[in-house]
Design a protein around this motif. Structure first.
Motif, PDB file in Angstrom:
ATOM      1  N   LYS A 308      51.865  28.393  42.412  1.00  0.00           N
ATOM      2  CA  LYS A 308      51.179  28.946  41.246  1.00  0.00           C
ATOM      3  C   LYS A 308      50.025  29.845  41.686  1.00  0.00           C
ATOM      4  O   LYS A 308      49.818  30.927  41.127  1.00  0.00           O
ATOM      5  CB  LYS A 308      50.665  27.801  40.364  1.00  0.00           C
ATOM      6  N   GLN A 309      49.276  29.406  42.700  1.00  0.00           N
ATOM      7  CA  GLN A 309      48.155  30.204  43.200  1.00  0.00           C
ATOM      8  C   GLN A 309      48.623  31.525  43.775  1.00  0.00           C
ATOM      9  O   GLN A 309      47.982  32.564  43.586  1.00  0.00           O
ATOM     10  CB  GLN A 309      47.402  29.422  44.286  1.00  0.00           C
ATOM     11  N   VAL A 310      49.732  31.512  44.476  1.00  0.00           N
ATOM     12  CA  VAL A 310      50.249  32.744  45.079  1.00  0.00           C
ATOM     13  C   VAL A 310      50.592  33.764  43.998  1.00  0.00           C
ATOM     14  O   VAL A 310      50.326  34.959  44.151  1.00  0.00           O
ATOM     15  CB  VAL A 310      51.465  32.437  45.970  1.00  0.00           C
ATOM     16  N   ILE A 311      51.147  33.295  42.892  1.00  0.00           N
ATOM     17  CA  ILE A 311      51.451  34.197  41.772  1.00  0.00           C
ATOM     18  C   ILE A 311      50.164  34.801  41.208  1.00  0.00           C
ATOM     19  O   ILE A 311      50.077  36.011  40.951  1.00  0.00           O
ATOM     20  CB  ILE A 311      52.218  33.439  40.662  1.00  0.00           C
ATOM     21  N   GLN A 312      49.137  33.962  41.026  1.00  0.00           N
ATOM     22  CA  GLN A 312      47.859  34.442  40.490  1.00  0.00           C
ATOM     23  C   GLN A 312      47.188  35.428  41.436  1.00  0.00           C
ATOM     24  O   GLN A 312      46.651  36.461  41.006  1.00  0.00           O
ATOM     25  CB  GLN A 312      46.943  33.252  40.206  1.00  0.00           C
ATOM     26  N   GLU A 315      48.765  38.878  41.254  1.00  0.00           N
ATOM     27  CA  GLU A 315      48.300  39.678  40.109  1.00  0.00           C
ATOM     28  C   GLU A 315      46.927  40.265  40.391  1.00  0.00           C
ATOM     29  O   GLU A 315      46.640  41.419  40.039  1.00  0.00           O
ATOM     30  CB  GLU A 315      48.274  38.804  38.842  1.00  0.00           C
ATOM     31  N   MET A 316      46.045  39.489  41.023  1.00  0.00           N
ATOM     32  CA  MET A 316      44.712  39.979  41.357  1.00  0.00           C
ATOM     33  C   MET A 316      44.800  41.122  42.372  1.00  0.00           C
ATOM     34  O   MET A 316      44.104  42.138  42.242  1.00  0.00           O
ATOM     35  CB  MET A 316      43.869  38.834  41.932  1.00  0.00           C
ATOM     36  N   ALA A 317      45.661  40.948  43.376  1.00  0.00           N
ATOM     37  CA  ALA A 317      45.819  42.001  44.395  1.00  0.00           C
ATOM     38  C   ALA A 317      46.354  43.287  43.755  1.00  0.00           C
ATOM     39  O   ALA A 317      45.944  44.391  44.130  1.00  0.00           O
ATOM     40  CB  ALA A 317      46.759  41.512  45.492  1.00  0.00           C
ATOM     41  N   LYS A 318      47.256  43.160  42.801  1.00  0.00           N
ATOM     42  CA  LYS A 318      47.783  44.331  42.116  1.00  0.00           C
ATOM     43  C   LYS A 318      46.684  45.086  41.398  1.00  0.00           C
ATOM     44  O   LYS A 318      46.687  46.331  41.361  1.00  0.00           O
ATOM     45  CB  LYS A 318      48.863  43.904  41.109  1.00  0.00           C
ATOM     46  N   SER A 319      45.700  44.358  40.844  1.00  0.00           N
ATOM     47  CA  SER A 319      44.608  45.018  40.123  1.00  0.00           C
ATOM     48  C   SER A 319      43.748  45.871  41.034  1.00  0.00           C
ATOM     49  O   SER A 319      43.049  46.784  40.571  1.00  0.00           O
ATOM     50  CB  SER A 319      43.754  43.968  39.393  1.00  0.00           C
TER      51      SER A 319
END
Length: 324
Positions: A308-312, A315-319
């Motif tokens: 779950k953390q890797v998914i979150q 998304e942060m890295a994409k931003s």
């Protein structure tokens, strides 16, 4: 006759249980995926000492340092070269998961290893030399806003790492373009503090536990900890970023994984060992000495949390334009 049958059944159950029970590995090793002195070293030493103090193993666990890519070298080595070692555990942190989320571990993803146990959580922090003109986070950010190029930040990992991400988020909250930061990447959490003490950089972005040896005396000053509220004990004097006007909270999980081909029985021995360790007085004392806070997960619960953390993190890295 009934008692005899019951006794016979009990003995049979005990014999079956012992037949399938897995004993402690003959040789134990903890791989710290960085140079000595940082958070991975701390994580391995915590378990090394706790296992001996609780008499879980007979001989000391070996600690091996395998620096490279904030865990990438160790991750690839354990999967490709050492996938079935029953006595080998590898330290990871939130930074490892962030790099996994950005694809920095090569062709391997989060599903390639057996996530084992967490041993606590740390918190991000930002620190300066004790004689720095910046006495609090407000002072630092005012100077940073005025002249971003005049301040050099140092951390134990490259651009896109959690230390960089924490600094970038802080800059963003202050209205500064993270691309204007001067950022120097080191290998491991010990090196940037050495650079700070030598006045080669002005600021360290790292984890609180890495600074504990320097809390007493006049070497460094921690300007802020990235926790929801002030921490307890001797850490209560350190202000949070939130109370200084910067809403940044960054917990740092620390834990272990094993190779993908370790047997279920061997893996389960470690899961049960960590469950016992987490409740022992010896482990709790060692965890506190290293500035970590309780965060107990093992087996499937940790596996679910990590994924779950890797998914979150992705998304942060994409931003920040660091992942697709």
């Amino acid at each position: 006759m009934k008692k005899f049958i019951t006794l016979l059944a009990t003995v049979s159950l005990l014999l079956c249980t012992s037949a399938f029970a897995t004993s402690a590995p003959n040789r134990t090793e903890c791989i710290a995926p960085a140079k000595p002195g940082g958070g991975f070293d701390l994580t391995c030493k915590l378990v090394q000492i706790s296992l001996l103090e609780t008499q879980t193993i007979d001989s000391p666990m070996r600690v091996t340092f395998m620096p490279g890519g904030v865990g990438a070298v160790a991750y690839n080595a354990i999967i490709a070269q050492r996938p079935a070692e029953p006595g080998t555990i590898v330290a990871f942190s939130g930074g490892s998961l962030l790099n996994l989320a950005q694809g920095k571990f090569g062709r391997y993803n989060v599903n390639e290893v057996r996530w084992l146990a967490s041993v606590g959580t740390d918190y991000g922090m930002i620190a300066v030399n004790y004689d720095s003109p910046y006495k609090n986070l407000t002072d630092l950010m005012a100077a940073f806003k005025k002249s971003p190029e005049s301040i050099v930040f140092g951390a134990g990992a490259s651009i896109g790492s959690q230390d960089w991400m924490k600094t970038a988020l802080l800059a963003k909250k202050a209205g500064i373009d993270p691309r204007k930061m001067r950022y120097v990447a080191f290998e491991g959490g010990g090196e940037p503090i050495t650079a700070l003490l030598g006045n080669h950089i002005q600021v360290v972005s790292g984890d609180l536990s890495e600074t504990l040896p320097y809390l007493h005396g006049d070497k460094i000053r921690i300007l802020a900890v990235y926790a929801e509220k002030r921490l307890g004990g001797e850490l209560a004097t350190i202000p949070t970023a939130k109370e200084q006007g910067y809403d940044l909270v960054w917990p740092v999980i620390r834990g272990f994984y094993m190779g993908p081909k370790v047997s279920d029985e061997q893996y389960q021995w470690w899961v049960e060992t960590f469950q016992k360790l987490q409740q022992s007085a010896e482990f709790k004392q060692q965890r506190e000495l290293r500035g970590l806070f309780e965060f107990n997960m093992t087996g499937k619960e940790l596996d679910d949390y990590v994924k779950k953390q890797v998914i979150q993190y992705h998304e942060m890295a994409k931003s920040f334009g660091l992942a697709k």
